[in-house]
Design a protein around this motif. Structure first.
Motif, short mmCIF file in Angstrom:
data_model
loop_
_atom_site.label_atom_id
_atom_site.label_comp_id
_atom_site.label_asym_id
_atom_site.label_seq_id
_atom_site.Cartn_x
_atom_site.Cartn_y
_atom_site.Cartn_z
N GLY A 213 0.81 -1.21 0.00
CA GLY A 213 0.00 0.00 0.00
C GLY A 213 0.85 1.26 0.00
O GLY A 213 1.87 1.34 0.69
N VAL A 214 0.44 2.24 -0.79
CA VAL A 214 1.08 3.56 -0.81
C VAL A 214 0.18 4.51 -0.04
O VAL A 214 -0.92 4.85 -0.48
N CYS A 215 0.63 4.90 1.14
CA CYS A 215 -0.17 5.80 1.99
C CYS A 215 -0.06 7.22 1.45
O CYS A 215 1.04 7.76 1.31
N GLY A 216 -1.20 7.83 1.15
CA GLY A 216 -1.16 9.14 0.54
C GLY A 216 -2.33 10.02 0.90
O GLY A 216 -3.17 9.69 1.73
N VAL A 217 -2.37 11.16 0.24
CA VAL A 217 -3.39 12.17 0.50
C VAL A 217 -4.72 11.75 -0.11
O VAL A 217 -4.78 10.85 -0.96
N GLY A 218 -5.78 12.39 0.31
CA GLY A 218 -7.10 12.06 -0.20
C GLY A 218 -7.28 12.41 -1.67
O GLY A 218 -7.98 11.72 -2.39
N PHE A 219 -6.61 13.48 -2.10
CA PHE A 219 -6.69 13.89 -3.50
C PHE A 219 -5.57 13.17 -4.25
O PHE A 219 -4.48 13.69 -4.44
N ALA A 220 -5.85 11.91 -4.63
CA ALA A 220 -4.81 11.04 -5.20
C ALA A 220 -4.18 11.67 -6.43
O ALA A 220 -4.86 12.03 -7.38
#
Length: 311
Positions: A220-227
């Motif tokens: 998994g790549v943990c990221g911001v909501g605005f992918a």
């Protein structure tokens, strides 16, 4: 950052779940209707299964966007990381001066809270000066001149605002246009370093796993909501896992800002795999919108919204 211990990480993952507090999305108040109360009950039963899944999952992997670091997660607990070059830890903090300067310029132009914006311009000037002094000791020598040129421009802008220089709508973009080649050089160097670090980390991850573990684990790549489009971590994962892994084993996790966030989202992904298989005979059915079959029918085929046109 988080404290790396078995109980602490799992507890943090549960504590960060907004639905765990009372069973209602976003910490909402007591449901108003009988159907809402039943929905809360059903969702809570799902949550209990989800929360048991990661402690039962032999292997998973996580990375935070922009760090180049891979975390190995065994039975729901991060056991170690495949560390990136040390300078990558600091470059984001230094170069985020660009977004801070743009934001401050926009606030000064907007003048909605002029006094606050002027105060923050002084803080920006001081902070950029500190970042400029750190660059020679922190970044690779090859990109120090470029990074310093960007910082000098930002400091000049901020100090000018503090001194009362008029702020026009195009003052920031005009200044940045002069150092765009320098900024592009820094961004390219960071991108190459992150890519290489993620590829190296994933290959070590695979080498230290059994073939069966590696072939089944999710990354998994943990990221911001605005992918963001064209994620460097997804590209690096494709190098190791193949393009076919995207959306199957290589996942972008929206609104996951920490490793515990990522653990919780991976658990939900696994729960939905089982749910899709048991209900629909398709493990990936719940990874699509529940009403996705109707959506695809109306749209003329399966789709996923993309951000912006291709460059």
């Amino acid at each position: 950052m988080f404290v790396l211990n078995a109980g602490g990480v799992v507890a943090a993952a549960a504590a960060l779940d907004p639905e765990a507090a009372n069973g209602a999305p976003g910490g909402a108040q007591e449901p108003a209707t009988p159907a809402d109360r039943l929905n809360m009950t059903f969702r809570d039963l799902y949550r209990k299964n989800r929360d048991e899944l990661m402690p039962s999952t032999p292997l998973a992997g996580l990375t935070l966007i922009g760090t180049g670091e891979i975390w190995r997660v065994e039975f729901g607990v991060p056991v170690r990381s495949y560390a990136p070059p040390a300078w990558l830890r600091d470059v984001k903090g230094l170069m985020h001066a660009v977004i801070a300067a743009q934001a401050t310029a926009a606030r000064l132009v907007r003048s909605r809270d002029r006094k606050s914006a002027e105060s923050d311009a002084a803080l920006l000037a001081q902070s950029v000066k500190g970042a400029e002094m750190m660059i020679p000791q922190t970044l690779p020598a090859a990109i120090v001149p470029a990074a310093s040129a960007v910082m000098q421009t930002l400091r000049g802008l901020a100090e000018g605002w503090v001194a009362g220089q008029p702020v026009s709508a195009d003052i920031f973009s005009t200044a940045m246009n002069r150092v765009k080649p320098d900024l592009d050089q820094v961004v390219t160097a960071v991108g190459e370093a992150v890519y290489e670090s993620v590829v190296t980390g994933l290959r070590r991850f695979a080498e230290e796993s059994t073939r069966q573990e590696w072939d089944r684990c999710l990354i998994g790549v943990c990221g911001v909501g605005f992918a963001r489009r064209d994620s460097i971590e997804i590209a690096a994962g494709m190098e190791v896992m193949g393009r076919e892994a995207v959306g199957v084993r290589l996942l972008y996790l929206e609104n996951a800002f920490t490793i515990p966030d990522g653990i919780r989202q991976l658990a939900a992904s696994i729960a939905d795999l089982e749910l899709g298989q048991d209900v629909f005979g398709d493990p990936y059915r719940m990874w699509r919108d529940l009403l996705g079959d109707v959506a695809a029918q109306h749209a003329g085929g399966s789709f996923f919204p993309e951000l912006g046109p291709r460059p």
